[in-house]
Design a protein around this motif. Structure first.
Motif, PDB file in Angstrom:
ATOM      1  N   TRP A 288     -12.560 -17.271 -24.098  1.00  0.00           N
ATOM      2  CA  TRP A 288     -12.079 -18.374 -24.669  1.00  0.00           C
ATOM      3  C   TRP A 288     -10.425 -18.438 -25.982  1.00  0.00           C
ATOM      4  CZ3 TRP A 288     -12.563 -20.685 -30.323  1.00  0.00           C
ATOM      5  CH2 TRP A 288     -12.903 -19.437 -30.919  1.00  0.00           C
TER       6      TRP A 288
ATOM      7  N   LYS B 124      -6.104 -19.512 -27.942  1.00  0.00           N
ATOM      8  CA  LYS B 124      -5.548 -20.564 -27.724  1.00  0.00           C
ATOM      9  C   LYS B 124      -4.381 -19.677 -27.307  1.00  0.00           C
ATOM     10  CE  LYS B 124      -5.330 -21.842 -32.179  1.00  0.00           C
ATOM     11  NZ  LYS B 124      -5.558 -22.114 -33.753  1.00  0.00           N
ATOM     12  N   ASP B 125      -3.893 -20.659 -26.965  1.00  0.00           N
ATOM     13  CA  ASP B 125      -1.774 -20.902 -26.253  1.00  0.00           C
ATOM     14  C   ASP B 125      -1.691 -19.635 -26.699  1.00  0.00           C
ATOM     15  OD1 ASP B 125       0.247 -20.130 -25.178  1.00  0.00           O
ATOM     16  OD2 ASP B 125       0.568 -21.933 -24.634  1.00  0.00           O
TER      17      ASP B 125
ATOM     18  N   LYS C 225      -4.528 -26.037 -28.989  1.00  0.00           N
ATOM     19  CA  LYS C 225      -5.281 -26.209 -28.040  1.00  0.00           C
ATOM     20  C   LYS C 225      -6.311 -24.926 -27.001  1.00  0.00           C
ATOM     21  CE  LYS C 225      -2.705 -30.768 -25.940  1.00  0.00           C
ATOM     22  NZ  LYS C 225      -2.414 -30.412 -24.491  1.00  0.00           N
TER      23      LYS C 225
ATOM     24  N   TYR D 207      -8.963 -23.241 -25.311  1.00  0.00           N
ATOM     25  CA  TYR D 207     -10.104 -23.209 -23.358  1.00  0.00           C
ATOM     26  C   TYR D 207     -10.410 -22.053 -23.362  1.00  0.00           C
ATOM     27  CZ  TYR D 207      -4.986 -24.974 -23.692  1.00  0.00           C
ATOM     28  OH  TYR D 207      -3.691 -25.874 -23.616  1.00  0.00           O
TER      29      TYR D 207
ATOM     30  N   HIS E 250     -11.955 -26.589 -19.591  1.00  0.00           N
ATOM     31  CA  HIS E 250     -12.148 -26.592 -20.279  1.00  0.00           C
ATOM     32  C   HIS E 250     -11.221 -26.964 -21.691  1.00  0.00           C
ATOM     33  CE1 HIS E 250     -15.972 -28.405 -18.867  1.00  0.00           C
ATOM     34  NE2 HIS E 250     -16.311 -27.529 -18.641  1.00  0.00           N
ATOM     35  N   GLU E 251      -9.997 -27.889 -21.641  1.00  0.00           N
ATOM     36  CA  GLU E 251      -9.204 -28.165 -23.140  1.00  0.00           C
ATOM     37  C   GLU E 251      -9.748 -28.897 -24.284  1.00  0.00           C
ATOM     38  OE1 GLU E 251      -4.537 -28.344 -22.085  1.00  0.00           O
ATOM     39  OE2 GLU E 251      -5.899 -30.517 -23.135  1.00  0.00           O
TER      40      GLU E 251
ATOM     41  N   SER F  60      -8.223 -30.260 -28.138  1.00  0.00           N
ATOM     42  CA  SER F  60      -6.871 -30.759 -28.433  1.00  0.00           C
ATOM     43  C   SER F  60      -7.163 -29.290 -30.691  1.00  0.00           C
ATOM     44  CB  SER F  60      -6.926 -32.284 -29.417  1.00  0.00           C
ATOM     45  OG  SER F  60      -8.165 -32.084 -30.321  1.00  0.00           O
TER      46      SER F  60
ATOM     47  N   SER G 168     -14.042 -32.274 -23.937  1.00  0.00           N
ATOM     48  CA  SER G 168     -13.203 -31.814 -23.420  1.00  0.00           C
ATOM     49  C   SER G 168     -12.559 -32.457 -22.892  1.00  0.00           C
ATOM     50  CB  SER G 168     -13.833 -30.877 -23.417  1.00  0.00           C
ATOM     51  OG  SER G 168     -14.617 -30.401 -22.516  1.00  0.00           O
TER      52      SER G 168
ATOM     53  N   ILE H 220      -4.505 -17.775 -21.412  1.00  0.00           N
ATOM     54  CA  ILE H 220      -3.597 -19.036 -21.722  1.00  0.00           C
ATOM     55  C   ILE H 220      -2.247 -18.455 -22.212  1.00  0.00           C
ATOM     56  CG2 ILE H 220      -2.993 -21.409 -22.050  1.00  0.00           C
ATOM     57  CD1 ILE H 220      -5.593 -21.053 -20.364  1.00  0.00           C
TER      58      ILE H 220
ATOM     59  N   LEU I  81      -0.232 -25.994 -16.979  1.00  0.00           N
ATOM     60  CA  LEU I  81      -0.679 -26.741 -17.682  1.00  0.00           C
ATOM     61  C   LEU I  81      -0.131 -28.168 -17.684  1.00  0.00           C
ATOM     62  CD1 LEU I  81      -2.757 -24.435 -20.611  1.00  0.00           C
ATOM     63  CD2 LEU I  81      -4.270 -25.141 -18.241  1.00  0.00           C
TER      64      LEU I  81
END
Length: 389
Positions: free
Chosen positions: A153, A155-156, A163, A165, A176-177, A179, A193, A209, A230
């Motif tokens: 898992w 984050k960008d 977000k 992921y 699964h995303e 917010s 998600s 990501i 995405l």
């Protein structure tokens, strides 16, 4: 008197016939009403089935349109890459001309091999001025437990969207995303998600990501890196990772054949081959074309390795110490030769459960996103300049 009896008899007979006729008509009417009711039920059922069939057809047509768009984008990307290769071949032909057929001398082959080796050992040209490395772990926060014992898992690493992921497990085709981290923490399981369906299944836990794209790994006959947009939900590029005789990167996560990482300088690939005698290798990748810019063989062994990550061009490998609840960062490889294993601090991770199946570094937050036996953990890092250590 006799005539009256006859009349009464005839009247009774007529009344009986009339009643029988009425009974017969009532039975026929009831039968007709039953048939009409049955027709109404069948008509309503047929109408419902027709509506459901229409909805299924509309959904399938929408899916076909999406798949058609994905295929179109993929074909456009392939066409662009073919055109680029053709242009490069044409350029090479105009520059070099046709080479005569000659016997290649063994000494010349050895010189070429040595030249490639020297290029691999050449000093890496950094894309940033980053010179940080880990000094210690400041804090650990266990957010929740969701999914299987292994996963990834993050984050960008380049976006301010916040977000989150989730890649649950070591194979699948759905990301699964969430917010935000708060929504992920408050959500019961994955219910809040957004499910992002990928065009192909991913393998292992080596996915990241970066800049609104998911970079994930697939494996069939070859290892392939997929770049997935995405925002448009489409594949923008894909490339076969150019390594032969590959083996799993980590002993404790054998499903991961290629581990992607992101740092201040971009995208990296962590891998292992039989030729490197069970040691881990690292490569710098081009995020646009997914090509390999440079490769290094390290002295970090695969044995008891859990996971690894990259910070400022330095590879950190985490190992299981065989002690309950503890992992140790005990191998460091700096592609710029600024730090060696002897210079690096000895860092223990206050792990509480099994083994880390993935560690994803976020350079904006200086956080490690860890997956430990189904628990999602954040490690806050303390940094120092490499020259200070």
């Amino acid at each position: 008197m006799r005539g009256l009896v006859v009349l009464v008899t005839l009247a009774c007979f007529a009344t009986a016939q009339h009643q029988a006729l009425i009974d017969y008509l009532e039975r026929r009417l009831l039968a007709i009403e039953d048939r009409i009711s049955l027709w109404h039920e069948q008509t309503a059922r047929y109408a419902t089935e027709l509506r459901e069939l229409k909805q299924q057809m509309v959904s399938q047509l929408e899916n076909l349109d999406k798949e058609k768009e994905v295929l179109r984008v993929s074909l456009d990307g392939v066409g662009t890459r073919v055109d680029r290769v053709e242009r490069e071949l044409d350029y090479l032909e105009t520059q070099n001309g046709n080479q005569p057929c000659v016997d290649v001398d063994d000494k010349l082959i050895e010189q070429q091999v040595n030249l490639v080796t020297e290029k691999q050992k050449a000093k890496y040209s950094k894309l940033s001025d980053c010179s940080d490395m880990i000094s210690s772990i400041k804090a650990m926060k266990i957010l929740k437990r969701v999914g299987g014992p292994k996963g990834a898992w993050s984050k960008d690493s380049s976006s301010g969207s916040g977000k989150i992921y989730i890649f649950n497990g070591t194979d699948g085709d759905t990301i699964h995303e969430f917010s935000s981290v708060q929504d992920f923490t408050r959500s019961p399981g994955m219910f809040q998600s957004k499910a992002l369906k990928l065009p192909s299944a991913w393998r292992g836990t080596g996915h990241v990501i970066y800049k609104n794209h998911a970079y994930y790994v697939t494996q069939d006959d070859e290892i392939m890196v997929i770049k997935y947009d995405l925002r448009s939900n489409s594949v923008t590029d894909r490339a076969v990772f150019p390594v032969q005789d590959h083996v799993p990167v980590y002993d404790l996560t054998p499903e991961t054949v290629l581990d992607l990482a992101v740092d201040e300088e971009g995208l990296w690939a962590i891998y292992a081959t039989r030729q490197n005698e069970r040691h881990i290798s690292v490569a710098k990748m081009d995020t646009n074309l997914l090509g390999i810019e440079q490769m290094w063989d390290t002295n970090c062994p695969q044995e008891n390795a859990e996971a690894a990550f990259v910070i400022c061009g330095t590879l950190y490998v985490v190992y299981n110490t065989q002690q309950p609840g503890r992992s140790r960062l005990q191998c460091v490889f700096d592609v710029n030769d600024m730090v060696t294993n002897e210079d690096a601090p000895q860092i223990y991770f206050p792990k509480r459960y099994g083994a880390h199946s993935s560690l994803k570094y976020n350079p904006q937050e200086q956080l490690l996103y860890a997956w430990d036996d189904g628990y999602q953990i954040l490690y806050k890092l303390v940094m120092k300049k490499k020259l200070e250590i």
